[in-house]
Design an enzyme around this catalytic site. Structure first.
Site, short mmCIF file in Angstrom:
data_model
loop_
_atom_site.label_atom_id
_atom_site.label_comp_id
_atom_site.label_asym_id
_atom_site.label_seq_id
_atom_site.Cartn_x
_atom_site.Cartn_y
_atom_site.Cartn_z
CE LYS A 13 -2.16 -0.67 3.92
NZ LYS A 13 -1.65 -1.97 4.36
NE ARG A 88 -3.68 -0.39 10.18
CZ ARG A 88 -2.63 0.04 9.50
NH1 ARG A 88 -2.61 1.24 8.99
NH2 ARG A 88 -1.59 -0.75 9.32
NE ARG A 127 7.37 -3.92 5.61
CZ ARG A 127 6.16 -3.40 5.70
NH1 ARG A 127 5.62 -2.79 4.66
NH2 ARG A 127 5.48 -3.51 6.80
NE ARG A 160 7.36 -0.48 9.63
CZ ARG A 160 6.30 -0.23 8.86
NH1 ARG A 160 6.44 0.47 7.76
NH2 ARG A 160 5.11 -0.68 9.18
NE ARG A 171 2.55 -4.81 10.83
CZ ARG A 171 2.39 -3.66 10.20
NH1 ARG A 171 1.93 -2.61 10.82
NH2 ARG A 171 2.70 -3.54 8.92
P1 AMP Z 1 1.43 1.09 8.82
O1 AMP Z 1 2.67 1.85 8.51
O2 AMP Z 1 0.25 1.60 8.02
O3 AMP Z 1 1.61 -0.38 8.69
O4 AMP Z 1 1.07 1.39 10.34
C1 AMP Z 1 1.96 1.07 11.39
C2 AMP Z 1 1.22 1.09 12.72
O5 AMP Z 1 0.68 2.41 12.98
C3 AMP Z 1 0.01 0.17 12.84
O6 AMP Z 1 0.36 -1.16 13.14
C4 AMP Z 1 -0.76 0.84 13.97
O7 AMP Z 1 -0.18 0.58 15.23
C5 AMP Z 1 -0.57 2.32 13.65
N1 AMP Z 1 -1.63 2.78 12.72
C6 AMP Z 1 -1.48 3.11 11.41
N2 AMP Z 1 -2.66 3.48 10.87
C7 AMP Z 1 -3.57 3.39 11.85
C8 AMP Z 1 -4.98 3.63 11.94
N3 AMP Z 1 -5.69 4.03 10.87
N4 AMP Z 1 -5.59 3.41 13.14
C9 AMP Z 1 -4.90 3.03 14.22
N5 AMP Z 1 -3.58 2.78 14.21
C10 AMP Z 1 -2.91 2.95 13.04
#
Ligand code: AMP
Length: 224
Positions: A13, A88, A127, A160, A171
């Protein structure tokens, strides 16, 4: 153009959303990136979300929604935006609908990136990200020129925190329970398209642009 990317962790994404945003002059809005910046800067919000992210859980809705609304209302979002990682869950989707309605806007298209779970696990494990500038790499699909070093700034490539095995599993659980129902939600709204997220980065991007063409959102799939 107002777009949203859906998909499980590791579907690509972020990479695709950034490419599309850059090519068509749209604001890229990714709560994950925003939270990581806050952690790095050591802000109050950063302290609050650090542990949540490291465990693969979701940051509370009220905090996330407030941050997104601020970005959506910023002048940079005037030409349109690409949401990547928000909403989400259904509560966030409803909040997004309300925010956009208040501005007399709505989403044009939701792009659901589809990748088999086996492939996703493999991708997440390979990654890496630059500790200095944040550029992402995939050791199989998109390796750095020099092992362990960033092509752009020479920074060290690290795993990460949320790509560690237990976190990845959490996740996925959160994705299946909370985020996957959004596919049905947006399908019912009639704005969901599924795109095969397998293959190299450029070919996936071409498929996305074909969808945008198809829906009349762009006139030509510009060359990269
Ligand atoms: P991502 O980079 O999109 O994979 O997001 C990394 C982490 O940020 C996620 O595992 C959540 O802990 C937090 N996060 C990202 N987007 C959201 C969201 N829309 N709602 C709540 N937590 C989020």
């Amino acid at each position: 153009m107002r777009l949203l990317f859906l998909g499980p962790p590791g579907a690509g994404k972020g990479t695709q959303a950034k490419m599309i945003a850059e090519e068509f002059g749209l604001l890229h809005i990714a709560p994950g990136d925003i939270f990581r910046q806050e952690v790095k800067a050591g802000t109050e919000l950063g302290h609050l979300v650090e542990g949540i992210m490291a465990e693969g859980r979701l940051v509370p809705d009220d905090i996330t929604i407030q941050i997104i609304e601020k970005r959506l209302n910023s002048p940079e979002a005037r030409n349109g935006f690409v949401l990547d990682g928000f909403p989400r869950n259904l509560a966030q989707a409803q909040a997004l609908k309300d925010m956009l309605e208040r501005k007399g806007e709505r989403l044009d298209l939701v792009i659901d990136l589809v990748v088999p779970e086996e492939e996703l696990l493999k991708r997440s494990m390979s990654r890496r990200v630059c500790a200095k500038c944040g550029k992402p790499y995939n050791l199989n699909l998109d390796p750095p020129e020099v092992e362990g070093r960033c092509d752009v700034c020479g920074g060290e490539l690290i795993v990460r925190d949320d790509d560690k095995e237990d976190t990845i599993k959490e996740r996925f659980r959160v994705y299946h329970e909370e985020t996957e129902p959004l596919r049905e939600y947006y399908a019912k709204c009639g704005i969901l398209v599924s795109v095969d997220g397998c293959g190299d980065i450029d070919s996936v991007c071409d498929k996305i642009k074909m969808c945008l063409l198809d829906k009349g959102l762009i006139r030509e799939a510009k060359d990269r």
